[in-house]
Design a protein around this motif. Structure first.
Motif, mmCIF file in Angstrom:
data_model
loop_
_atom_site.group_PDB
_atom_site.id
_atom_site.type_symbol
_atom_site.label_atom_id
_atom_site.label_comp_id
_atom_site.label_asym_id
_atom_site.label_seq_id
_atom_site.Cartn_x
_atom_site.Cartn_y
_atom_site.Cartn_z
ATOM 1 N N ALA A 61 0.659 -0.707 0.001
ATOM 2 C CA ALA A 61 0.307 -0.210 -0.179
ATOM 3 C C ALA A 61 0.872 1.660 0.095
ATOM 4 O O ALA A 61 2.036 1.252 0.459
ATOM 5 C CB ALA A 61 -1.152 0.372 1.697
ATOM 6 N N GLY A 62 -0.546 2.289 -0.759
ATOM 7 C CA GLY A 62 1.002 3.836 -0.194
ATOM 8 C C GLY A 62 1.623 3.260 -1.829
ATOM 9 O O GLY A 62 1.601 3.423 -2.668
ATOM 10 N N ALA A 63 2.322 4.793 -1.565
ATOM 11 C CA ALA A 63 3.448 4.824 -2.952
ATOM 12 C C ALA A 63 5.052 4.629 -3.382
ATOM 13 O O ALA A 63 5.708 4.493 -1.773
ATOM 14 C CB ALA A 63 2.951 6.436 -3.264
ATOM 15 N N ARG A 545 -7.600 2.211 2.563
ATOM 16 C CA ARG A 545 -5.864 1.074 3.019
ATOM 17 C C ARG A 545 -5.265 1.250 3.873
ATOM 18 O O ARG A 545 -4.655 2.038 3.441
ATOM 19 C CB ARG A 545 -5.855 0.427 1.296
ATOM 20 C CG ARG A 545 -7.149 -0.478 0.523
ATOM 21 C CD ARG A 545 -6.739 -0.508 -0.566
ATOM 22 N NE ARG A 545 -7.174 -0.429 -1.670
ATOM 23 C CZ ARG A 545 -7.870 -1.151 -1.911
ATOM 24 N NH1 ARG A 545 -7.876 -2.450 -1.244
ATOM 25 N NH2 ARG A 545 -9.004 -1.737 -2.844
ATOM 26 N N ALA A 546 -4.985 0.551 4.582
ATOM 27 C CA ALA A 546 -3.448 0.528 5.560
ATOM 28 C C ALA A 546 -2.629 -1.061 5.285
ATOM 29 O O ALA A 546 -3.791 -2.300 5.757
ATOM 30 C CB ALA A 546 -4.190 0.973 6.386
ATOM 31 N N GLN A 609 0.835 1.850 8.063
ATOM 32 C CA GLN A 609 0.873 2.563 6.663
ATOM 33 C C GLN A 609 0.002 2.722 5.991
ATOM 34 O O GLN A 609 -0.813 1.659 5.438
ATOM 35 C CB GLN A 609 2.347 2.215 6.389
ATOM 36 C CG GLN A 609 2.466 2.292 4.463
ATOM 37 C CD GLN A 609 2.836 3.357 4.687
ATOM 38 O OE1 GLN A 609 3.877 3.137 4.617
ATOM 39 N NE2 GLN A 609 2.835 4.376 3.350
ATOM 40 N N ALA A 610 -0.602 4.389 5.959
ATOM 41 C CA ALA A 610 -1.939 3.966 4.962
ATOM 42 C C ALA A 610 -2.060 4.366 3.726
ATOM 43 O O ALA A 610 -0.356 5.222 3.369
ATOM 44 C CB ALA A 610 -3.309 5.545 5.720
ATOM 45 N N SER A 611 -2.626 4.428 2.691
ATOM 46 C CA SER A 611 -2.040 4.156 1.289
ATOM 47 C C SER A 611 -1.860 6.093 1.310
ATOM 48 O O SER A 611 -2.891 6.692 1.236
ATOM 49 C CB SER A 611 -3.510 3.810 0.534
ATOM 50 O OG SER A 611 -4.452 4.072 0.812
ATOM 51 N N GLY A 612 -0.909 6.539 0.584
ATOM 52 C CA GLY A 612 -0.889 7.573 0.258
ATOM 53 C C GLY A 612 -0.200 8.794 0.922
ATOM 54 O O GLY A 612 -0.476 9.462 0.801
ATOM 55 N N LEU A 650 -2.013 10.697 8.003
ATOM 56 C CA LEU A 650 -1.921 9.364 8.006
ATOM 57 C C LEU A 650 -2.088 9.019 6.497
ATOM 58 O O LEU A 650 -1.238 8.260 5.749
ATOM 59 C CB LEU A 650 -2.791 7.804 8.522
ATOM 60 C CG LEU A 650 -2.377 7.983 9.816
ATOM 61 C CD1 LEU A 650 -3.459 7.044 10.754
ATOM 62 C CD2 LEU A 650 -1.021 7.181 10.083
ATOM 63 N N SER A 651 -2.732 10.033 5.818
ATOM 64 C CA SER A 651 -3.110 9.715 4.499
ATOM 65 C C SER A 651 -4.538 11.369 3.761
ATOM 66 O O SER A 651 -5.604 11.433 3.892
ATOM 67 C CB SER A 651 -3.748 8.683 4.533
ATOM 68 O OG SER A 651 -4.418 8.443 2.297
ATOM 69 N N PRO A 652 -3.413 11.801 3.380
ATOM 70 C CA PRO A 652 -3.443 13.587 3.739
ATOM 71 C C PRO A 652 -4.169 13.580 2.450
ATOM 72 O O PRO A 652 -5.539 14.650 2.615
ATOM 73 C CB PRO A 652 -2.505 14.616 3.328
ATOM 74 C CG PRO A 652 -0.887 12.837 3.884
ATOM 75 C CD PRO A 652 -1.665 12.058 3.258
ATOM 76 N N GLY A 653 -4.853 13.196 1.375
ATOM 77 C CA GLY A 653 -5.475 13.545 0.182
ATOM 78 C C GLY A 653 -6.925 12.496 0.087
ATOM 79 O O GLY A 653 -7.439 12.657 -0.732
#
Lengths: 831, 242
Positions: A61-63, A545-546, A609-612, A650-653
């Motif tokens: 997940a994440g970038a 997602r995290a 760890q959240a996505s983005g 955790l996921s600013p966007g």
């Protein structure tokens, strides 16, 4: 002996037609299911060209940063590395305000996971899985390409404007091209932007990608490449061979569900077909007792008699399988056409027929037929030579005592397991089914009601005359109806308990959420809702997602972000800690199962760890009781929850995904509802649901299961009708003389027709009664457990009984007419 | 004295089977009257047409030409439904074998035609018939539990139970030993003498024919003569004379 067998086979073509049909149908169902499964998994599988390796953020997940691209390209063995931006949380809205989503109808079929709408960057390299068929690729901000199937369904043309609701915000773009997939269309609605626009519009952080798709030098194995990549990138990212797990989630679940359902149908077809074949061979052997006796009298050994039946069965199996294969293909085509209503991409997908299909066809055909013919063959070998001289076939004395003892033991063990509930219940289901099969002939006398009148008496006695045959004929029906009934009970119970749970848990008066699956909307929606007069409180919710890790253990799940008054809107049960404190104090709430998986309790820390967004460490603030399996009221069962402010970090966007709205004291719910709908009319991706509408939404998620019930039922009844017709046809032939006698002493044609129809309906009802009892017991057993509600779907059950009655009449149609048309004299003279 | 009208009669009855070279004439312009209240035996060698004659008289088979009357009803003009009703209500049958429905008890077999018609049996009459066949203690048994002779007696009781105008018996003793056969023949005889029943019996056994009031001889599809108050010797003589 072979010659005698072959001659016999040809001489009794009509007798064998039914068992041939049984083999054919079983094989057709199984191969049809296999082919459809293969076709679907091609469609909803990897979507065509998988890269050799993908580089993504740790945990999937994440970038990843685009600065990794040169590093990846520098790794030996890498031929090319392409930046990839693919997100699955967008909504695409056309100029009329309608959502463009080809997967929506399939998602509504009751598949486990929704099929997401995908948005990503146009891959300018030759390795792109899609090509532009009409127009040109998107090259500048404000330009977008759409997949052709979605465009055709939504009537979108090049030059039209689409509104795209993405996590960072909503934007508009003009369609510059329609794309076709080079391989199989994966079935999602999909849009493409140029890379820079995709990064800016879809990713929360600038300069990031969801993954890097790597093409290797063919000399380097995939695994080696992945290892080299991981080593070269250090801790910054991880590399995996192929695309496993990184691609759009949810597809595997859908396919898995469809495949399971289809194989379930196929399994049932094999089971019921096996019964039918067994039955036919038993009857054929009984009818041929005299012939076999004659053969034995003139010197055929008992082995030869047995082999004669088995050779007959093999020939039947081979021919049945050979014809079953094309029938299966036809069945798969028909099913695909039906599914294409829901998943338009299937229209353009050819059937995938690998070597598995014919292999399965012949394996199933031969195995089922030979197994089913084994017992009758044994019986054939025991025909004494004297049987040739006897007046009529005398059925062997049934081993009643042993049957009762074995059946009762099986039944008792099965019932005990059923009472124990869930995991043991499955074995209990198998055992009770076996008990029903074993006890069937003994139970008949109890199950068949006494009927008035000479026809009623004769019908009852005829059904009881060959109890094994009747029981076996009804057996085919028992299985199908038992399975369908238990599913219907499960579905009804799930619906009812979901309604109860909605009543108990939902504190909010209104919910604003996606029409189907997730919707994403900006803060303007909650602002608009708050402005509606009569609205007392609005709680915003986001989902991302995290990946959670703690001491080497990890869990991938959804993470809810909620405002502090959430517990008043959704009354979850918290077993430890304080939920309001956790939501205000920046702590995380875990469901008990996830807490156990991670080995944490209140006060422990987990890495999130959240996505983005950036990784972070949070303290567990409360433990929430998990919703029971299959009884979720539209919420993710394993999801963790944090405060909305924490999620923003955790996921600013992340955008809002749901609003929970409470009425102000004294406000009129109807007026507020209407006002809310009016206020949110400009947001086509969301819908306002009151409690009733929310219940309907939850119920609709069970709808797919009910559709499955009806398909199963129709199939089981269809095959069983053949079985009943088969049995009747043979018994009419056997009883030619008796029927002639009845006619001679004054039975009219209509009375004979009624007699045969009555026998048919009796057999069908015996099967239905046993099946319903078993199914209800199974359903009740599966519903045992805390918080489970047992609901019996009486209308469905009444419907089943009515359908079975009609099916019984349908099965009797041909045999009854044949019996009534018998010439009285010929019948009396028949031997 | 004027003769009472016959129970059944046939005029110019013709029946052929097969076609062209395989054509067999079973009945060739047969005229016959069956007298009321008497036991008539129809005799003849195999293939003489005696069974065909009985089947035509009983409405089981259709004649190619000629007419059959049962009382005042002309069978040859009746439709299938009416023929069935006529068989059920006005005719009783005893066949050579396989007379009984195996799933029904003896008593149920006896009352079967009445049940099929939805008629209530006449209790007194039924008792009289059951006493006559002498199977009061076996009424609850299934056919498989009865001997061949007992089965035929049950069949006779069934034929008599509905007080039909005429009972047709097709080789009723053909499958029985002589003693059981004699039981059945005495029963038929008694039904004529005591109950005033009309009985037609097809047989090739001179001893059986001797129980009849009249024997009609059939050969090659034609009436070859008849004999009143026959004895077995007279029947044998008559057959031997041919």
């Amino acid at each position: 002996m072979l010659k005698v067998t072959l001659r016999g086979l040809l001489a009794h073509k009509s007798r064998l037609a039914m068992s041939f049909l049984a083999v054919l149908l079983s094989v057709a169902f199984v191969t049809g299911s296999v082919i459809l499964t293969e076709t679907l998994s091609g469609t909803y599988g990897d979507g065509g060209r998988a890269p050799d390796a993908t580089v993504s953020a740790e945990g999937g997940a994440g970038a990843v940063s685009e600065t990794l691209l040169p590093k990846v390209r520098a790794v030996p063995g890498v031929r090319a590395a392409d930046p990839d931006v693919t997100v699955d949380d967008v909504a695409v809205i056309d100029a009329h305000g309608t959502k463009v989503d080809v997967g929506a109808r399939l998602s509504g079929l009751g598949f486990k996971a929704a099929i997401p709408v995908l948005a990503g960057n146009w891959d300018v390299s030759s390795r792109s899985p899609a090509r532009i068929g009409t127009g040109r690729p998107p090259a500048a901000p404000g330009e977008v390409a759409l997949d052709r199937v979605s465009a055709e369904q939504a009537h979108v043309r090049v030059g039209d404007t689409l509104r795209i609701v993405a996590v960072p915000g909503t934007f508009q773009a003009t369609v510059t091209g329609l794309a076709d997939f080079k391989g199989v269309n994966p079935g999602n609605t999909r849009i493409w932007l140029d890379l820079a626009t995709a990064q800016r519009r879809l990713m929360a952080e600038p300069g990031t990608l969801t993954s890097i798709r790597v093409t290797r030098d063919p000399a380097v194995p995939r695994k080696v490449l992945a290892e080299r990549l991981t080593a070269a990138l250090g801790g910054a990212a991880q590399a995996r061979p192929e695309s496993g797990g990184v691609g759009p989630a949810g597809m595997g679940d859908s396919v898995g569900f469809a495949a399971t359902a289809l194989l379930g149908f196929a399994g049932l077809a094999v089971l019921v077909g096996g019964f039918l074949i067994f039955n036919t061979f038993s009857m054929l052997t009984a009818a041929r007792t005299r012939e076999l006796g004659l053969l034995r009298a003139i010197g055929a050994s008992s082995r030869q008699a047995e082999r004669s039946v088995l050779v007959e069965a093999s020939l039947l199996a081979l021919s049945g399988s050979t014809l079953g294969l094309p029938s299966g293909i036809a069945l798969a085509l028909a099913a695909k056409a039906a599914l294409a209503e829901y998943a338009p991409s299937l229209k353009h997908t050819p059937l995938t027929i690998s070597v598995t299909a014919p292999a399965v066809a012949y394996a199933v055909g031969l195995a089922v037929t030979l197994l089913a013919a084994l017992a009758p063959a044994r019986r054939a070998s025991r025909v004494p030579p004297l049987a040739a001289l006897r007046e009529a076939a005398v059925p062997p004395p049934p081993a009643r005592r042993r049957r009762i003892v074995v059946g009762a033991l099986l039944g008792a063990a099965g019932a005990a397991l059923l009472v124990l509930g869930s995991p043991a219940a499955v074995l209990g289901m198998v055992l009770t089914l076996l008990a029903a099969v074993v006890l069937g002939p003994v139970l008949l006398r109890l199950a068949v009601p006494s009927l008035p009148g000479p026809i009623g008496r004769l019908g009852r006695e005829n059904v009881l005359r060959a109890p094994r045959r009747t029981a076996a004929t009804a057996g085919a029906l028992v299985i199908g109806i038992a399975v369908a009934t238990s599913l219907a009970v499960s579905a009804a119970s799930a619906t009812t308990s979901a309604s109860h749970r909605v009543d108990r848990m939902l504190g909010a008066d209104f919910m604003v959420a996606g029409r189907r699956g997730a919707a994403h909307f900006g803060a303007e929606v909650s602002a608009a809702a708050r402005r509606v007069p009569g609205v007392g409180g609005v709680v915003r919710e986001k989902i991302v997602r995290a990946t959670l890790t703690s001491g080497g253990r990890r869990a991938e799940l959804r993470l809810y972000g909620d405002e502090p008054s959430f517990p008043r809107m959704m009354r979850e049960v918290y077993t430890a800690g304080s939920a309001p404190d956790a939501l205000t104090g920046g702590r995380i709430i875990l469901v008990d199962e996830v807490a156990a998986t991670l080995g944490v309790k209140v006060g422990d820390q987990v890495r999130v760890q959240a996505s983005g967004g950036p990784p972070s460490t949070l303290t567990v603030g409360a433990i929430q009781k998990q919703e029971p399996a299959g009884m979720s009221i539209g919420r993710y069962r394993t999801a963790a929850t944090v405060g909305l402010d924490t999620l923003a970090r955790l996921s600013p966007g992340a955008a809002d995904t749901a609003l929970y709205i409470a009425l102000a004291p004294g406000a009129d719910p109807a007026k507020v509802g209407t006002a809310l709908k009016a206020a949110l009319a400009t947001q086509p991706q969301v819908t306002v649901q009151d409690r009733t509408a929310y219940k309907a939404f939850v119920r609709s998620q069970v709808g797919g299961l009910l559709a499955t019930v009806y398909v199963l039922l129709a199939m089981a009844i269809g095959i069983a009708v053949l079985g009943v017709a088969n049995t009747l046809a043979l018994s009419v032939t056997e009883r030619t003389r008796e029927l002639g006698l009845l006619r001679a002493v004054g039975a009219g044609r209509s009375q004979i027709r009624r007699l045969v129809a009555l026998e048919s309906v009796l057999i069908a009802f015996v099967g239905a009664a046993e099946g319903l009892l078993l199914g209800l017991a199974w359903g009740a057993a599966l519903q045992r457990g805390p918080e489970k509600v047992l609901a019996i779907p009486w209308p469905t059950i009444v419907g089943i009984v009515a359908m079975v009655g009609l099916a019984g009449l349908a099965a009797a149609l041909v045999p009854a007419v044949r019996a009534s048309r018998l010439n009285v004299l010929d019948a009396i003279a028949a031997d | 004295m004027t003769n009472p009208p016959p129970a059944a009669r046939a005029r110019g009855l013709v029946k052929t089977y097969g076609r062209d070279a395989a054509r067999v004439t079973a009945l060739d312009a047969v005229d016959i009257d069956i007298s009321r209240g008497r036991l008539t035996a129809i005799m003849g060698p195999s293939g003489s047409g005696k069974s065909t004659l009985m089947h035509c008289l009983a409405g089981l088979d259709e004649a190619d030409a000629g007419g059959v009357w049962l009382g005042d009803a002309e069978l040859t003009t009746l439709r299938e439904r009416d023929l069935t009703r006529l068989r059920r209500d006005r005719i009783g049958f005893v066949f050579q074998a396989f007379n009984l429905v195996p799933t029904l008890t003896a008593l149920e077999n006896v009352t079967l035609p009445l049940d099929l018609a939805g008629r209530r049996p006449d209790r007194a009459w039924l008792n009289q018939v059951l006493v006559a066949v002498g199977l009061e203690d076996r009424l609850g048994h299934r056919p498989a539990e009865l001997s061949g002779g007992q089965q035929q007696r049950v069949a006779c009781a069934r034929a008599l139970a509905g007080r039909p105008e005429i009972v047709f018996a097709d080789e009723p003793t053909g499958n029985l030993d002589s003693r059981s056969g004699a039981d059945v023949l005495r029963l038929l005889r008694r039904s004529v003498d005591v109950m005033d029943q009309t009985v037609v019996m097809v047989t090739h056994d001179p001893v059986a024919a001797a129980y009849a009031d009249r024997v009609v001889f059939l050969a090659d599809g034609r009436i070859a003569g008849d004999l009143d108050s026959p004895t077995a010797e007279a029947v044998l003589d008559r057959m031997g004379a041919r």
